[in-house]
Design a protein around this motif. Structure first.
Motif, mmCIF file in Angstrom:
data_model
loop_
_atom_site.group_PDB
_atom_site.id
_atom_site.type_symbol
_atom_site.label_atom_id
_atom_site.label_comp_id
_atom_site.label_asym_id
_atom_site.label_seq_id
_atom_site.Cartn_x
_atom_site.Cartn_y
_atom_site.Cartn_z
ATOM 1 N N ALA A 275 0.822 -1.214 0.000
ATOM 2 C CA ALA A 275 0.000 0.000 0.000
ATOM 3 C C ALA A 275 0.854 1.261 0.000
ATOM 4 O O ALA A 275 0.418 2.310 -0.496
ATOM 5 C CB ALA A 275 -0.930 -0.008 1.211
ATOM 6 N N ASP A 276 2.062 1.171 0.531
ATOM 7 C CA ASP A 276 2.965 2.323 0.589
ATOM 8 C C ASP A 276 3.874 2.386 -0.634
ATOM 9 O O ASP A 276 4.860 3.120 -0.646
ATOM 10 C CB ASP A 276 3.811 2.259 1.864
ATOM 11 C CG ASP A 276 4.468 3.586 2.197
ATOM 12 O OD1 ASP A 276 3.872 4.646 1.898
ATOM 13 O OD2 ASP A 276 5.590 3.573 2.742
ATOM 14 N N GLY A 277 3.549 1.609 -1.658
ATOM 15 C CA GLY A 277 4.318 1.665 -2.895
ATOM 16 C C GLY A 277 5.697 1.050 -2.802
ATOM 17 O O GLY A 277 6.592 1.425 -3.561
ATOM 18 N N TYR A 278 5.884 0.105 -1.878
ATOM 19 C CA TYR A 278 7.166 -0.601 -1.696
ATOM 20 C C TYR A 278 8.301 0.373 -1.381
ATOM 21 O O TYR A 278 9.454 0.170 -1.788
ATOM 22 C CB TYR A 278 7.497 -1.439 -2.938
ATOM 23 C CG TYR A 278 6.425 -2.443 -3.280
ATOM 24 C CD1 TYR A 278 6.426 -3.705 -2.699
ATOM 25 C CD2 TYR A 278 5.384 -2.114 -4.146
ATOM 26 C CE1 TYR A 278 5.415 -4.626 -2.979
ATOM 27 C CE2 TYR A 278 4.378 -3.023 -4.440
ATOM 28 C CZ TYR A 278 4.398 -4.278 -3.848
ATOM 29 O OH TYR A 278 3.398 -5.183 -4.120
ATOM 30 N N ALA A 279 7.965 1.417 -0.625
ATOM 31 C CA ALA A 279 8.957 2.445 -0.298
ATOM 32 C C ALA A 279 9.736 2.095 0.960
ATOM 33 O O ALA A 279 10.098 2.974 1.751
ATOM 34 C CB ALA A 279 8.265 3.797 -0.140
ATOM 35 N N VAL A 280 10.041 0.822 1.158
ATOM 36 C CA VAL A 280 10.677 0.368 2.402
ATOM 37 C C VAL A 280 12.127 0.812 2.526
ATOM 38 O O VAL A 280 12.703 0.756 3.619
ATOM 39 C CB VAL A 280 10.585 -1.172 2.525
ATOM 40 C CG1 VAL A 280 9.175 -1.590 2.897
ATOM 41 C CG2 VAL A 280 11.027 -1.851 1.221
ATOM 42 N N LEU A 281 12.730 1.258 1.450
ATOM 43 C CA LEU A 281 14.076 1.817 1.549
ATOM 44 C C LEU A 281 14.070 3.185 2.209
ATOM 45 O O LEU A 281 15.111 3.665 2.663
ATOM 46 C CB LEU A 281 14.716 1.911 0.169
ATOM 47 C CG LEU A 281 15.280 0.614 -0.414
ATOM 48 C CD1 LEU A 281 15.675 0.813 -1.860
ATOM 49 C CD2 LEU A 281 16.465 0.114 0.399
ATOM 50 N N HIS A 282 12.892 3.793 2.291
ATOM 51 C CA HIS A 282 12.817 5.173 2.760
ATOM 52 C C HIS A 282 12.026 5.332 4.051
ATOM 53 O O HIS A 282 12.234 6.308 4.774
ATOM 54 C CB HIS A 282 12.188 6.045 1.673
ATOM 55 C CG HIS A 282 12.788 5.808 0.321
ATOM 56 N ND1 HIS A 282 12.032 5.571 -0.800
ATOM 57 C CD2 HIS A 282 14.090 5.736 -0.074
ATOM 58 C CE1 HIS A 282 12.840 5.379 -1.845
ATOM 59 N NE2 HIS A 282 14.083 5.466 -1.427
#
Length: 352
Positions: A275-282
């Motif tokens: 749901a967060d657009g795979y923004a797990v690096l950030h």
């Protein structure tokens, strides 16, 4: 709550009670998702779970310390010292180290295979040297010790309605699914520690390498190739959850709500990542509070239903048991009735 758990488990020796309390604190501080689910277990089983997870978290803390004042060789020495204490504690059933003391007691009470702990420590040592994995098979070999054996350690505590060897592959798969979920959620933090757990062959299939991940982490900018790779890793992880799911029905009924809740909550982390657009690096993906509350409430209802069925079964068994001599109506003669299970307690812990 801690006192009630320890009393129910028959843990009376003061030093041992203190040791289990320490493990519970570690589990509550580091493993909030599973700590919440653990509260759906019968109270007498919770201390053992806290001991298993508390020890795992303690070892993991040694390996993953980001303190610049703790060099790698110091962490290796600390881990070796812990392994020595673990071996001695499992052999003697005693230790001056509280977390080891609780773990050794749990292993004895539940007849947990000591090899599982050796495999776990081997993977912890690997984390001090190995910084990436070429293939998923390589990663699975690491996760046998770091994750699968956690599920295998838990199985004797949870109990099963089938032979243990039948339930074991599903228990191991659930441990792996949880860790894969953590790898995706924590990919940025792991990168800061110099590690990439996502297999290199999966990343490269989408044009991603460590340099691109570092660039994205450092600049805060996204990249379609990274998103595609993370989505593929999510798909892989969901496949492991499907391997694990049939094992829930193999557990004792009173243990199923706990494990089902853990499975749903961890699966919710994958939902949050997507749901967060795979923004797990950030940024760290977090399961929405309403979703956590709904899952916890469902777990409580399932737990209440399981306890009701268990009480009904016990009453039926008592009422149909053969007796001798004169029986006064309304009384049970010659049969000891099991104590009533405590009512479910409110769940307030935050899950992240």
């Amino acid at each position: 709550m801690t006192v009630r758990e320890l009393d129910a488990a028959g843990i009376t020796e003061p030093a041992l009670r203190d040791a289990y309390t320490r493990c519970r604190q570690l589990n509550a501080r580091h493993g909030k998702t599973y700590f919440l689910a653990t509260r759906l277990l019968p109270v007498e089983r919770r201390p053992a779970v806290h001991a298993l997870y508390g020890f795992a978290r303690w070892a993991d803390d040694i390996v993953d310390s980001l303190d610049a004042g703790v060099p790698a060789h110091r962490r290796a020495a600390d881990l070796a010292r812990l392994h020595e204490r673990l071996q001695r504690g499992l052999r003697d059933g005693n230790s001056t180290e509280p977390v080891v003391l609780a773990l050794a007691d749990t292993a004895r009470r539940h007849a947990i295979d000591h090899d599982h702990f050796g495999d776990f420590m081997a993977s912890m040592r690997s984390d001090l040297e190995v910084t990436d994995y070429a293939t998923y098979d390589d990663l699975r070999a690491y996760m046998h010790g770091s994750a699968a054996v956690i599920g295998l350690q838990m199985l004797p505590v949870l109990g099963s309605v089938v032979p243990r060897e039948e339930a074991a592959p599903h228990a191991a798969a659930l441990g792996v699914a949880f860790q894969l979920t953590n790898f995706l959620r924590d990919v940025g933090e792991d990168l800061d520690r110099g590690r990439v757990y996502l297999p290199a062959d999966l990343l490269s299939a989408h044009g991603v390498d460590r340099e691109l991940l570092l660039w994205s982490r450092g600049t805060g900018r996204g990249d379609a190739r990274i998103t595609a790779a993370f989505r593929a890793f999510e798909d892989l992880t969901r496949g492991v959850y499907r391997e694990a799911a049939p094992g829930i029905a193999m557990l004792e009924p009173v243990s199923r709500p706990c494990i089902r809740t853990a499975l749903v909550l961890y699966g919710g982390i994958l939902d949050a990542v997507a749901a967060d657009g795979y923004a797990v690096l950030h940024r760290r993906a977090v399961v929405p509070r309403r979703r956590r509350a709904a899952v916890a409430a469902d777990g409580l209802m399932r737990l209440a239903a399981a306890r009701t069925r268990a009480r009904t079964t016990r009453r039926t068994a008592v009422s149909t048991a053969p007796t001798t001599g004169s029986v006064t109506p309304g009384r049970r003669v010659g049969t000891q009735v099991a104590p009533r299970t405590a009512a479910p307690q409110p769940l307030h812990e935050e899950v992240t």
